[in-house]
Design a protein around this motif. Structure first.
Motif, PDB file in Angstrom:
ATOM      1  N   LEU A  38     -29.921  -9.971  10.689  1.00 50.19           N
ATOM      2  CA  LEU A  38     -31.066  -9.318  11.306  1.00 50.19           C
ATOM      3  C   LEU A  38     -31.625  -8.325  10.301  1.00 50.19           C
ATOM      4  O   LEU A  38     -30.909  -7.443   9.835  1.00 50.19           O
ATOM      5  N   PHE A  39     -32.884  -8.482   9.951  1.00 48.00           N
ATOM      6  CA  PHE A  39     -33.570  -7.584   9.028  1.00 48.00           C
ATOM      7  C   PHE A  39     -34.510  -6.720   9.850  1.00 48.00           C
ATOM      8  O   PHE A  39     -35.464  -7.230  10.439  1.00 48.00           O
ATOM      9  N   VAL A  40     -34.246  -5.415   9.890  1.00 51.83           N
ATOM     10  CA  VAL A  40     -35.011  -4.502  10.733  1.00 51.83           C
ATOM     11  C   VAL A  40     -36.035  -3.760   9.878  1.00 51.83           C
ATOM     12  O   VAL A  40     -35.696  -3.190   8.838  1.00 51.83           O
ATOM     13  N   SER A  41     -37.264  -3.771  10.324  1.00 60.29           N
ATOM     14  CA  SER A  41     -38.340  -3.035   9.650  1.00 60.29           C
ATOM     15  C   SER A  41     -38.006  -1.564   9.574  1.00 60.29           C
ATOM     16  O   SER A  41     -37.187  -1.061  10.343  1.00 60.29           O
ATOM     17  N   GLY A  42     -38.690  -0.867   8.684  1.00 56.12           N
ATOM     18  CA  GLY A  42     -38.558   0.580   8.642  1.00 56.12           C
ATOM     19  C   GLY A  42     -38.853   1.153  10.020  1.00 56.12           C
ATOM     20  O   GLY A  42     -39.858   0.818  10.637  1.00 56.12           O
ATOM     21  N   THR A  43     -37.953   1.967  10.514  1.00 54.83           N
ATOM     22  CA  THR A  43     -38.035   2.510  11.868  1.00 54.83           C
ATOM     23  C   THR A  43     -38.186   4.020  11.780  1.00 54.83           C
ATOM     24  O   THR A  43     -37.422   4.680  11.081  1.00 54.83           O
ATOM     25  N   MET A  44     -39.178   4.549  12.466  1.00 52.39           N
ATOM     26  CA  MET A  44     -39.487   5.969  12.380  1.00 52.39           C
ATOM     27  C   MET A  44     -38.914   6.749  13.556  1.00 52.39           C
ATOM     28  O   MET A  44     -38.492   6.176  14.555  1.00 52.39           O
ATOM     29  N   GLY A  45     -38.970   8.067  13.430  1.00 51.95           N
ATOM     30  CA  GLY A  45     -38.522   8.972  14.482  1.00 51.95           C
ATOM     31  C   GLY A  45     -39.622   9.239  15.474  1.00 51.95           C
ATOM     32  O   GLY A  45     -40.077  10.377  15.634  1.00 51.95           O
ATOM     33  N   MET A  76     -26.717  -6.857  19.139  1.00 53.38           N
ATOM     34  CA  MET A  76     -25.932  -6.195  18.105  1.00 53.38           C
ATOM     35  C   MET A  76     -25.856  -4.697  18.383  1.00 53.38           C
ATOM     36  O   MET A  76     -26.562  -4.181  19.249  1.00 53.38           O
ATOM     37  N   THR A  77     -24.988  -4.019  17.634  1.00 46.34           N
ATOM     38  CA  THR A  77     -24.846  -2.567  17.699  1.00 46.34           C
ATOM     39  C   THR A  77     -24.868  -2.019  16.273  1.00 46.34           C
ATOM     40  O   THR A  77     -24.937  -2.800  15.313  1.00 46.34           O
ATOM     41  N   VAL A  78     -24.724  -0.722  16.134  1.00 45.91           N
ATOM     42  CA  VAL A  78     -24.664  -0.137  14.795  1.00 45.91           C
ATOM     43  C   VAL A  78     -23.445  -0.642  14.021  1.00 45.91           C
ATOM     44  O   VAL A  78     -23.421  -0.578  12.797  1.00 45.91           O
ATOM     45  N   ASP A  79     -22.448  -1.186  14.726  1.00 43.38           N
ATOM     46  CA  ASP A  79     -21.287  -1.772  14.046  1.00 43.38           C
ATOM     47  C   ASP A  79     -21.663  -2.996  13.226  1.00 43.38           C
ATOM     48  O   ASP A  79     -20.908  -3.403  12.350  1.00 43.38           O
ATOM     49  N   ASN A  80     -22.816  -3.588  13.509  1.00 42.76           N
ATOM     50  CA  ASN A  80     -23.282  -4.763  12.774  1.00 42.76           C
ATOM     51  C   ASN A  80     -24.081  -4.402  11.521  1.00 42.76           C
ATOM     52  O   ASN A  80     -24.394  -5.272  10.718  1.00 42.76           O
ATOM     53  N   VAL A  81     -24.436  -3.124  11.343  1.00 42.41           N
ATOM     54  CA  VAL A  81     -25.225  -2.706  10.187  1.00 42.41           C
ATOM     55  C   VAL A  81     -24.386  -2.877   8.922  1.00 42.41           C
ATOM     56  O   VAL A  81     -23.261  -2.387   8.837  1.00 42.41           O
ATOM     57  N   VAL A  82     -24.964  -3.591   7.944  1.00 46.31           N
ATOM     58  CA  VAL A  82     -24.258  -3.829   6.677  1.00 46.31           C
ATOM     59  C   VAL A  82     -25.018  -3.276   5.474  1.00 46.31           C
ATOM     60  O   VAL A  82     -24.500  -3.286   4.365  1.00 46.31           O
ATOM     61  N   ARG A  83     -26.231  -2.781   5.675  1.00 47.85           N
ATOM     62  CA  ARG A  83     -27.048  -2.237   4.579  1.00 47.85           C
ATOM     63  C   ARG A  83     -28.108  -1.341   5.179  1.00 47.85           C
ATOM     64  O   ARG A  83     -28.647  -1.636   6.247  1.00 47.85           O
ATOM     65  N   LEU A  84     -28.426  -0.235   4.474  1.00 47.23           N
ATOM     66  CA  LEU A  84     -29.367   0.730   5.018  1.00 47.23           C
ATOM     67  C   LEU A  84     -30.175   1.364   3.893  1.00 47.23           C
ATOM     68  O   LEU A  84     -29.620   1.703   2.851  1.00 47.23           O
ATOM     69  N   THR A  85     -31.479   1.506   4.117  1.00 53.24           N
ATOM     70  CA  THR A  85     -32.350   2.226   3.192  1.00 53.24           C
ATOM     71  C   THR A  85     -33.090   3.304   3.976  1.00 53.24           C
ATOM     72  O   THR A  85     -33.665   3.023   5.031  1.00 53.24           O
ATOM     73  N   SER A  86     -33.056   4.522   3.465  1.00 55.29           N
ATOM     74  CA  SER A  86     -33.776   5.643   4.074  1.00 55.29           C
ATOM     75  C   SER A  86     -34.944   6.025   3.178  1.00 55.29           C
ATOM     76  O   SER A  86     -34.801   6.093   1.958  1.00 55.29           O
ATOM     77  N   TYR A  87     -36.060   6.285   3.798  1.00 54.79           N
ATOM     78  CA  TYR A  87     -37.249   6.774   3.099  1.00 54.79           C
ATOM     79  C   TYR A  87     -37.492   8.185   3.623  1.00 54.79           C
ATOM     80  O   TYR A  87     -37.766   8.377   4.806  1.00 54.79           O
ATOM     81  N   GLU A 127     -37.911   7.466   7.584  1.00 59.39           N
ATOM     82  CA  GLU A 127     -38.008   6.085   8.045  1.00 59.39           C
ATOM     83  C   GLU A 127     -36.746   5.387   7.538  1.00 59.39           C
ATOM     84  O   GLU A 127     -36.325   5.600   6.402  1.00 59.39           O
ATOM     85  N   ILE A 128     -36.125   4.580   8.387  1.00 64.79           N
ATOM     86  CA  ILE A 128     -34.882   3.903   8.000  1.00 64.79           C
ATOM     87  C   ILE A 128     -35.007   2.425   8.325  1.00 64.79           C
ATOM     88  O   ILE A 128     -35.440   2.051   9.408  1.00 64.79           O
ATOM     89  N   GLU A 129     -34.613   1.579   7.346  1.00 63.01           N
ATOM     90  CA  GLU A 129     -34.527   0.146   7.599  1.00 63.01           C
ATOM     91  C   GLU A 129     -33.091  -0.284   7.415  1.00 63.01           C
ATOM     92  O   GLU A 129     -32.369   0.267   6.572  1.00 63.01           O
ATOM     93  N   VAL A 130     -32.671  -1.262   8.202  1.00 67.94           N
ATOM     94  CA  VAL A 130     -31.295  -1.744   8.121  1.00 67.94           C
ATOM     95  C   VAL A 130     -31.272  -3.261   8.068  1.00 67.94           C
ATOM     96  O   VAL A 130     -32.211  -3.935   8.489  1.00 67.94           O
ATOM     97  N   THR A 131     -30.146  -3.761   7.563  1.00 69.91           N
ATOM     98  CA  THR A 131     -29.795  -5.167   7.662  1.00 69.91           C
ATOM     99  C   THR A 131     -28.505  -5.217   8.459  1.00 69.91           C
ATOM    100  O   THR A 131     -27.583  -4.431   8.192  1.00 69.91           O
ATOM    101  N   ALA A 132     -28.462  -6.095   9.438  1.00 63.18           N
ATOM    102  CA  ALA A 132     -27.277  -6.249  10.276  1.00 63.18           C
ATOM    103  C   ALA A 132     -26.816  -7.703  10.219  1.00 63.18           C
ATOM    104  O   ALA A 132     -27.612  -8.599   9.989  1.00 63.18           O
ATOM    105  N   ALA A 133     -25.519  -7.899  10.417  1.00 61.45           N
ATOM    106  CA  ALA A 133     -24.949  -9.238  10.404  1.00 61.45           C
ATOM    107  C   ALA A 133     -24.052  -9.396  11.628  1.00 61.45           C
ATOM    108  O   ALA A 133     -23.402  -8.461  12.061  1.00 61.45           O
ATOM    109  N   GLY A 134     -24.060 -10.593  12.153  1.00 59.39           N
ATOM    110  CA  GLY A 134     -23.218 -10.852  13.326  1.00 59.39           C
ATOM    111  C   GLY A 134     -22.774 -12.284  13.384  1.00 59.39           C
ATOM    112  O   GLY A 134     -23.166 -13.121  12.630  1.00 59.39           O
TER     113      GLY A 134
END
Length: 134
Positions: A38-45, A76-87, A127-134
């Motif tokens: 799962l590739f998640v777009s940059g997500t804002m506050g 999925m949950t945050v336990d599935n996050v395998v990569r993270l980029t913060s802007y 802004e944070i984007e993540v990659t998750a795997a499950g």
């Protein structure tokens, strides 16, 4: 859907031939037996109405709440996050951002990158984007 119970996430954090990572991230993770990415777009506050939190802390709380909702929509949950980029809008936000990430991931470390960038709107601080795997 639930996360694949057979998924393995193996940290690779060498100490020879490369600079040391810090306690809040690892150089790499290997994901084995994943059936989905799962590739998640940059997500804002932003809250549900699209308004930005008034402070960095509020925006970080909203970012992670938004990420939890997006991950949940994929089973999925945050336990599935395998990569993270913060802007980050400002380099001074790095420590608070790292602390929020460590809290959100329950102390689990993942490969992460933080970039200081101008955001599209002046009141967007992170802004944070993540990659998750499950």
């Amino acid at each position: 859907m639930t996360a694949n119970p057979k998924i393995e996430i193996i940290a690779h954090d060498p100490t020879d031939g490369v600079y040391a990572s810090t306690e809040d991230y690892v150089h790499a993770v290997e994901v084995r037996n994943a059936q989905r990415l799962l590739f998640v777009s940059g997500t804002m506050g932003l809250d549900a109405s699209g308004a930005a939190g008034a402070t960095l802390e509020e925006q970080l709380a909203l970012v992670w709440a938004n990420l939890r909702a997006i991950l949940a929509s994929a089973g999925m949950t945050v336990d599935n996050v395998v990569r993270l980029t913060s802007y980050l809008r400002d380099a001074s936000y790095a420590e608070a951002n790292a602390a929020a990430r460590v809290r959100a991931l329950g102390g689990r470390t993942v490969p992460t990158t933080a970039i200081v960038a101008q955001t599209l709107a002046g009141d967007w601080l992170v802004e944070i984007e993540v990659t998750a795997a499950g």
